[in-house]
Design a protein around this motif. Structure first.
Motif, PDB file in Angstrom:
ATOM      1  N   ASN A  49       0.844  -1.188   0.000  1.00 26.05           N
ATOM      2  CA  ASN A  49       0.000   0.000   0.000  1.00 26.05           C
ATOM      3  C   ASN A  49       0.881   1.240   0.000  1.00 26.05           C
ATOM      4  N   PRO A  50       0.420   2.315  -0.635  1.00 28.88           N
ATOM      5  CA  PRO A  50       1.220   3.545  -0.671  1.00 28.88           C
ATOM      6  C   PRO A  50       1.420   4.132   0.720  1.00 28.88           C
ATOM      7  N   PRO A  51       2.567   4.696   1.024  1.00 33.51           N
ATOM      8  CA  PRO A  51       3.751   4.657   0.156  1.00 33.51           C
ATOM      9  C   PRO A  51       4.409   3.278   0.212  1.00 33.51           C
ATOM     10  N   ALA A  52       4.633   2.693  -0.937  1.00 35.16           N
ATOM     11  CA  ALA A  52       5.225   1.359  -1.044  1.00 35.16           C
ATOM     12  C   ALA A  52       6.675   1.481  -1.493  1.00 35.16           C
ATOM     13  N   ILE A  53       7.557   0.868  -0.740  1.00 31.08           N
ATOM     14  CA  ILE A  53       8.983   0.859  -1.092  1.00 31.08           C
ATOM     15  C   ILE A  53       9.240  -0.404  -1.910  1.00 31.08           C
ATOM     16  N   VAL A  54       9.806  -0.242  -3.089  1.00 29.27           N
ATOM     17  CA  VAL A  54      10.103  -1.382  -3.955  1.00 29.27           C
ATOM     18  C   VAL A  54      11.615  -1.432  -4.191  1.00 29.27           C
ATOM     19  N   TYR A  55      12.188  -2.587  -3.880  1.00 30.96           N
ATOM     20  CA  TYR A  55      13.621  -2.823  -4.059  1.00 30.96           C
ATOM     21  C   TYR A  55      13.809  -3.607  -5.355  1.00 30.96           C
ATOM     22  N   PHE A  56      14.587  -3.051  -6.277  1.00 31.50           N
ATOM     23  CA  PHE A  56      14.842  -3.695  -7.565  1.00 31.50           C
ATOM     24  C   PHE A  56      16.223  -4.339  -7.561  1.00 31.50           C
ATOM     25  N   GLU A  57      16.266  -5.597  -7.994  1.00 29.48           N
ATOM     26  CA  GLU A  57      17.541  -6.305  -8.127  1.00 29.48           C
ATOM     27  C   GLU A  57      17.808  -6.522  -9.611  1.00 29.48           C
ATOM     28  N   ASN A  58      18.917  -5.979 -10.066  1.00 25.92           N
ATOM     29  CA  ASN A  58      19.308  -6.074 -11.463  1.00 25.92           C
ATOM     30  C   ASN A  58      19.941  -7.446 -11.703  1.00 25.92           C
ATOM     31  N   LEU A  59      19.360  -8.228 -12.599  1.00 22.19           N
ATOM     32  CA  LEU A  59      19.873  -9.560 -12.932  1.00 22.19           C
ATOM     33  C   LEU A  59      20.485  -9.583 -14.332  1.00 22.19           C
ATOM     34  N   SER A  60      20.755  -8.414 -14.889  1.00 20.30           N
ATOM     35  CA  SER A  60      21.285  -8.307 -16.251  1.00 20.30           C
ATOM     36  C   SER A  60      22.672  -8.936 -16.347  1.00 20.30           C
ATOM     37  N   LYS A  61      22.992  -9.395 -17.546  1.00 24.77           N
ATOM     38  CA  LYS A  61      24.295 -10.012 -17.821  1.00 24.77           C
ATOM     39  C   LYS A  61      25.066  -9.177 -18.838  1.00 24.77           C
ATOM     40  N   ASN A  62      26.329  -8.921 -18.542  1.00 22.66           N
ATOM     41  CA  ASN A  62      27.296  -8.283 -19.446  1.00 22.66           C
ATOM     42  C   ASN A  62      26.972  -6.843 -19.818  1.00 22.66           C
ATOM     43  N   ALA A  63      26.191  -6.151 -19.023  1.00 18.79           N
ATOM     44  CA  ALA A  63      25.904  -4.737 -19.286  1.00 18.79           C
ATOM     45  C   ALA A  63      26.919  -3.870 -18.547  1.00 18.79           C
ATOM     46  N   THR A  64      27.172  -2.684 -19.082  1.00 20.40           N
ATOM     47  CA  THR A  64      28.103  -1.746 -18.446  1.00 20.40           C
ATOM     48  C   THR A  64      27.382  -0.555 -17.827  1.00 20.40           C
ATOM     49  N   SER A  65      26.130  -0.325 -18.221  1.00 22.99           N
ATOM     50  CA  SER A  65      25.334   0.746 -17.619  1.00 22.99           C
ATOM     51  C   SER A  65      23.854   0.389 -17.747  1.00 22.99           C
ATOM     52  N   TYR A  66      23.037   1.135 -16.994  1.00 22.82           N
ATOM     53  CA  TYR A  66      21.624   0.801 -16.890  1.00 22.82           C
ATOM     54  C   TYR A  66      20.771   2.058 -16.899  1.00 22.82           C
TER      55      TYR A  66
END
Length: 119
Positions: A49-66
């Motif tokens: 429910n707002p305010p909702a904190i969302v934690y993002f985990e980057n699972l990308s492979k071989n990237a240098t920037s996002y």
């Protein structure tokens, strides 16, 4: 003589594009599926429910920037594993653009999107 140069360059371009699976798109950007480049992410809520904190985990492979877009005006980030606070209820489409810069300076990218629901 000009025909011979074209005949020599064209197969080379085909080989390079086969290896990098590249194609030109608008504004001279280079979109390609670089060998090993993959965009992916997961997320966890701290309160739905707002305010909702969302934690993002980057699972990308071989990237240098996002580049992240959290589906809200102004909701963007260049961090690898960002945190975003959603202030209002709704459905939000999150998009991650994983980027790799090639030796020649061209950038290749792949995108991943997921929709989350904040109640």
């Amino acid at each position: 003589m000009k025909t011979k140069k074209v005949l020599l360059i064209f197969p080379l371009l085909l080989i390079l594009c086969f290896f990098f699976n590249c194609k030109r798109v608008t504004n001279d950007a280079l979109e390609c599926t670089f060998t090993g480049l993959k965009a992916d992410f997961s997320y966890n809520y701290e309160g739905e429910n707002p305010p909702a904190i969302v934690y993002f985990e980057n699972l990308s492979k071989n990237a240098t920037s996002y580049e992240w877009d959290f589906g809200v005006d102004g909701g963007k980030s260049n961090q690898k594993d960002p945190i975003y606070v959603y202030q209002e209820s709704g459905l939000y489409t999150i998009t991650l653009k994983a980027i790799v810069t090639l030796e020649n300076g061209d950038q290749c990218f792949e995108m991943a999107s997921k929709t989350i629901s904040i109640n």
